[in-house]
Enzyme design. Structure first.
Site, PDB file in Angstrom:
ATOM      1  N   ASP A  72      -2.797   2.034   7.856  1.00 46.20           N
ATOM      2  CA  ASP A  72      -3.405   0.772   8.255  1.00 46.20           C
ATOM      3  C   ASP A  72      -2.654   0.120   9.408  1.00 46.20           C
ATOM      4  O   ASP A  72      -1.582   0.571   9.811  1.00 46.20           O
ATOM      5  CB  ASP A  72      -3.459  -0.188   7.063  1.00 46.20           C
ATOM      6  CG  ASP A  72      -2.176  -0.155   6.220  1.00 46.20           C
ATOM      7  OD1 ASP A  72      -1.096   0.065   6.799  1.00 46.20           O
ATOM      8  OD2 ASP A  72      -2.266  -0.350   4.996  1.00 46.20           O
ATOM      9  N   ASP A 141      -1.130  -6.031  -6.988  1.00 46.99           N
ATOM     10  CA  ASP A 141      -2.469  -6.034  -7.577  1.00 46.99           C
ATOM     11  C   ASP A 141      -3.096  -4.646  -7.565  1.00 46.99           C
ATOM     12  O   ASP A 141      -4.295  -4.491  -7.799  1.00 46.99           O
ATOM     13  CB  ASP A 141      -3.383  -7.029  -6.858  1.00 46.99           C
ATOM     14  CG  ASP A 141      -3.488  -6.760  -5.363  1.00 46.99           C
ATOM     15  OD1 ASP A 141      -2.938  -5.735  -4.892  1.00 46.99           O
ATOM     16  OD2 ASP A 141      -4.122  -7.569  -4.652  1.00 46.99           O
ATOM     17  N   HIS A 143      -3.465  -2.557  -5.027  1.00 45.41           N
ATOM     18  CA  HIS A 143      -4.164  -2.082  -3.830  1.00 45.41           C
ATOM     19  C   HIS A 143      -3.366  -0.987  -3.127  1.00 45.41           C
ATOM     20  O   HIS A 143      -2.138  -0.981  -3.151  1.00 45.41           O
ATOM     21  CB  HIS A 143      -4.476  -3.237  -2.871  1.00 45.41           C
ATOM     22  CG  HIS A 143      -3.295  -3.781  -2.123  1.00 45.41           C
ATOM     23  ND1 HIS A 143      -2.659  -4.958  -2.466  1.00 45.41           N
ATOM     24  CD2 HIS A 143      -2.637  -3.322  -1.025  1.00 45.41           C
ATOM     25  CE1 HIS A 143      -1.670  -5.192  -1.625  1.00 45.41           C
ATOM     26  NE2 HIS A 143      -1.628  -4.204  -0.737  1.00 45.41           N
ATOM     27  N   GLU A 148      -8.129  -3.877  -0.912  1.00 44.30           N
ATOM     28  CA  GLU A 148      -7.858  -4.949  -1.852  1.00 44.30           C
ATOM     29  C   GLU A 148      -8.721  -4.801  -3.111  1.00 44.30           C
ATOM     30  O   GLU A 148      -9.672  -4.012  -3.140  1.00 44.30           O
ATOM     31  CB  GLU A 148      -8.143  -6.297  -1.175  1.00 44.30           C
ATOM     32  CG  GLU A 148      -7.358  -6.524   0.124  1.00 44.30           C
ATOM     33  CD  GLU A 148      -5.908  -6.927  -0.105  1.00 44.30           C
ATOM     34  OE1 GLU A 148      -5.318  -6.499  -1.113  1.00 44.30           O
ATOM     35  OE2 GLU A 148      -5.366  -7.678   0.720  1.00 44.30           O
TER      36      GLU A 148
END
EC number: 3.5.99.6
Length: 267
Positions: A72, A141, A143, A148
């Site tokens: 990314d 979380d 991801h 996400e």
């Protein structure tokens, strides 16, 4: 899925670096047949990059015929900005090894056409056939990359809006000022990751324990991107003891027995 439960993050880094070097060397890459390696950024892989640099300096692995694809990049952050992922990779890894500049692939977050850039990235991966080994990390979380919670498990490289949790977590790289963290990023998709021949995730620290539990013991769920690894036939999670705190005792015991030889290799 394989789970390698180690004592601490130093052991995780050593095991992961050794595994990557082993895979490259077994492949015997050449100019005509390069090894294709997927790479992450963030705090978790830093020690692994340091261990890989040591292996390179010791003559135990070469990256001359390795092609890399990063997961990314932020949108709107100049490539020479100290917190861009271009800068991160160059400063923490690429400038210390023998990789050829033309073999480095990182998404361009400053392009005028994000959709075209994402399509180009997917097509370039296809040009090489596939990514042989994709190393990654996870957020608190669950991801992976910037996929996400509630990301489609069939998603491809695209632009994503970052959640408040991610902005807060990444603000530590921006003087703890959340307003300075880019709100968007270009990221590979979950399906892009699952296309890899092999996936290795590094999960360390108490704050990643819920994510690890969701990935190993939970159901496949788009709210926990990490759970998608359960669908892959060659996935490995390398974790430290603090990250296992939410796992059942019998789960940790099972994998500890199963991977005893691998665990012993770094103890």
């Amino acid at each position: 899925m394989r789970l390698i439960p180690l004592k601490n993050d130093q052991q995780v880094a050593k095991w992961a670096a050794s595994y990557i070097a082993q895979r490259i060397n077994q492949f015997k890459p050449s100019a005509e047949r390069p090894f294709v390696l997927g790479l992450p950024t963030g705090g978790t892989p830093l020690q692994t990059y340091q261990e890989l640099i040591k292996l390179y300096q010791a003559g135990e692995v070469s990256f001359k015929y390795v092609v890399t694809f990063n997961m990314d990049e932020y949108v709107g952050l100049a490539q020479d900005h100290p917190e861009s992922y271009h800068s991160f990779m160059h400063n923490n890894f690429f400038k210390h090894i023998d990789i050829q500049a033309q073999n480095i692939n990182i998404l361009d977050g400053n392009t005028d056409d994000h959709q075209q850039e994402c399509h180009r990235y997917e097509e370039k991966i296809k040009y090489y056939g596939k990514i042989h080994l994709f190393m990654g990390g996870v957020g608190i979380d669950g991801h992976i990359a910037f996929n996400e919670p509630a990301s489609s498990l069939g998603s491809r490289t695209r632009i994503k809006t970052l959640t408040e949790d991610t902005l807060i977590a990444n603000s530590r790289f921006f003087n703890n000022d959340i307003s300075q963290v880019p709100k968007y990023a270009l990221t590979i998709g979950v399906a892009t990751l699952l296309d890899a021949e092999e996936i290795m995730l590094l999960i360390t620290g108490y704050n990643k324990a819920l994510a690890l539990q969701a990935g190993v013991e939970g159901s496949v769920n788009h709210l926990w991107t990490v759970s998608a690894l359960q669908l892959h036939e060659r996935s490995i999670i390398v974790c430290d003891e603090p990250a296992t705190q939410e796992l059942k005792v019998k789960t940790v015991k099972y994998f500890t027995q199963l991977e005893a030889q691998e665990i012993a290799s770094v103890c």
